[in-house]
Design a protein around this motif. Structure first.
Motif, mmCIF file in Angstrom:
data_model
loop_
_atom_site.group_PDB
_atom_site.id
_atom_site.type_symbol
_atom_site.label_atom_id
_atom_site.label_comp_id
_atom_site.label_asym_id
_atom_site.label_seq_id
_atom_site.Cartn_x
_atom_site.Cartn_y
_atom_site.Cartn_z
ATOM 1 N N ALA A 1 -8.315 -1.489 -8.688
ATOM 2 C CA ALA A 1 -8.253 -0.778 -7.400
ATOM 3 C C ALA A 1 -9.636 -0.346 -6.928
ATOM 4 O O ALA A 1 -10.021 -0.564 -5.771
ATOM 5 N N THR B 1 -7.514 10.913 -2.359
ATOM 6 C CA THR B 1 -6.869 9.625 -2.606
ATOM 7 C C THR B 1 -7.647 8.561 -1.846
ATOM 8 O O THR B 1 -7.822 8.659 -0.628
ATOM 9 N N TYR B 2 -8.135 7.567 -2.619
ATOM 10 C CA TYR B 2 -8.874 6.456 -2.041
ATOM 11 C C TYR B 2 -7.922 5.287 -1.881
ATOM 12 O O TYR B 2 -7.127 5.000 -2.779
ATOM 13 N N THR B 3 -7.995 4.626 -0.737
ATOM 14 C CA THR B 3 -7.152 3.465 -0.492
ATOM 15 C C THR B 3 -7.998 2.347 0.085
ATOM 16 O O THR B 3 -9.047 2.581 0.689
ATOM 17 N N VAL C 1 -5.256 1.704 -4.742
ATOM 18 C CA VAL C 1 -5.108 3.149 -4.565
ATOM 19 C C VAL C 1 -5.676 3.837 -5.801
ATOM 20 O O VAL C 1 -5.351 3.466 -6.920
ATOM 21 N N VAL D 1 0.690 4.085 -2.841
ATOM 22 C CA VAL D 1 0.303 5.465 -2.510
ATOM 23 C C VAL D 1 1.382 6.441 -2.972
ATOM 24 O O VAL D 1 1.082 7.483 -3.572
ATOM 25 N N ALA E 1 -5.956 7.757 -6.987
ATOM 26 C CA ALA E 1 -5.636 9.162 -6.698
ATOM 27 C C ALA E 1 -6.384 10.045 -7.697
ATOM 28 O O ALA E 1 -6.268 9.850 -8.914
ATOM 29 N N SER F 1 -4.713 4.956 -11.041
ATOM 30 C CA SER F 1 -5.218 3.777 -10.325
ATOM 31 C C SER F 1 -4.154 2.692 -10.301
ATOM 32 O O SER F 1 -3.621 2.302 -11.341
ATOM 33 N N LEU G 1 0.833 -1.204 0.000
ATOM 34 C CA LEU G 1 0.000 0.000 0.000
ATOM 35 C C LEU G 1 0.866 1.251 0.000
ATOM 36 O O LEU G 1 0.619 2.184 -0.772
#
Ligand code: LIP
Length: 273
Positions: A219, A129-131, A120, A15, A122, A107, A11
């Motif tokens: 993602a 930013t989605y994780t 991830v 990121v 962005a 992605s 991760l």
């Protein structure tokens, strides 16, 4: 290395690379119109920044994890020996990027033999930013997210997207004549990974599309699942690039029924973009 420590390492790497690629593309677009070419049709675009971002991300992955496999939208196809496979969409929503519209994303996802492990997405134009980590949850800018609470189809805001080939688009448009009257409204935002993240945080209640690439889905579908969404194909089997439906459990059966009523999936030449 423990499983949890590996997940964290994957991760952190994703990121970092997604953030650097997003900044490269975002600043580059600020400087003016990028050079662009076409792929499957005259409107399936690829820009210098799609290629530059894939090069940045893939270079970082190869340096940090040389034994991993990598699949990239713009042509990367590294075989690996570690059991980890990366899926890279350097710019998802290239048409949005080309037109300087918000809502394009970088992605990156990593999978092990049991499926996606980390994802991830962005979205620099939104500052988001989605994780997600399998089994541990999903976050937007570090804050936990979850799907919306709409339970009635007529109140559902539904996102979708369309392919590039006119024949496929004609049939996709025909689906909407059944879907549109049955739901609150439809949104076509232009990037599958962002649509999936919007399901994850309740900005839309569902998303469906067919004819994607594995990198579009990798993602964002994990983010959606870890936020409580059901991600399937139109018949309820596991989601796949050819068919994806992501929504809350409360709406899943009704949406599958509506898509079936509309004549989905759009049976077409599998080679059509
Ligand atoms: C896009 C997808 C989107 C779809 C677009 C396009 P691209 O990916 O993310 O969902 O509707 O037609 O395929 O081509 O911008 O990477």
């Amino acid at each position: 290395m423990s499983a949890g420590a590996l997940d964290d390492a994957l991760l952190d790497l994703a990121v970092d690379l997604a953030g650097r690629a997003a900044a490269l593309a975002f600043e580059g677009r600020r400087r003016g119109m990028p050079a662009a070419g076409t792929k499957s049709t005259g409107t399936d675009m690829v820009t210098e920044f799609d290629r530059a971002c894939e090069s940045l991300i893939v270079g970082g992955l190869r340096t940090a994890r040389p034994d991993d496999a990598i699949v990239g939208e713009e042509g990367t196809a590294d075989r690996g020996s570690s059991g980890i496979t990366w899926f890279v969409d350097p710019i998802d929503g290239t048409t949005n990027f080309l037109y300087d519209l918000p809502g394009w994303a970088v992605s990156i996802a990593a999978a092990d033999p049991d499926g996606m492990v980390i994802g991830v997405v962005a979205v620099p134009s939104l500052g988001e930013t989605y994780t997600a980590v399998r089994g541990r949850g999903a976050w937007r800018n570090g804050e936990p997210i979850s799907v919306g609470s709409v339970t009635h189809l007529g109140e559902a805001l539904v996102a979708t997207g369309f392919g590039y080939a006119p024949e496929r688009r004609r049939r996709q448009a025909a689906l909407l004549t059944t879907v549109l009257p049955a739901v609150r409204d439809v949104r076509r935002l232009g990037a599958a990974s962002v649509d999936l993240c919007h399901v994850a945080c309740g900005r839309v209640d569902a998303y469906f599309e067919e004819g994607l690439g594995p990198w579009d889905l990798a993602a964002g579908a994990l983010v959606a699942r870890e936020a409580g969404a059901v991600t399937t194909d139109f018949a309820g089997a596991p989601a796949r690039p050819e068919e994806v439906l992501a929504t809350s459990p409360a709406l899943a059966a009704a949406l599958r029924g509506l898509l079936a009523e509309a004549g989905a999936p759009v049976r077409h030449d599998p080679h059509l973009p």
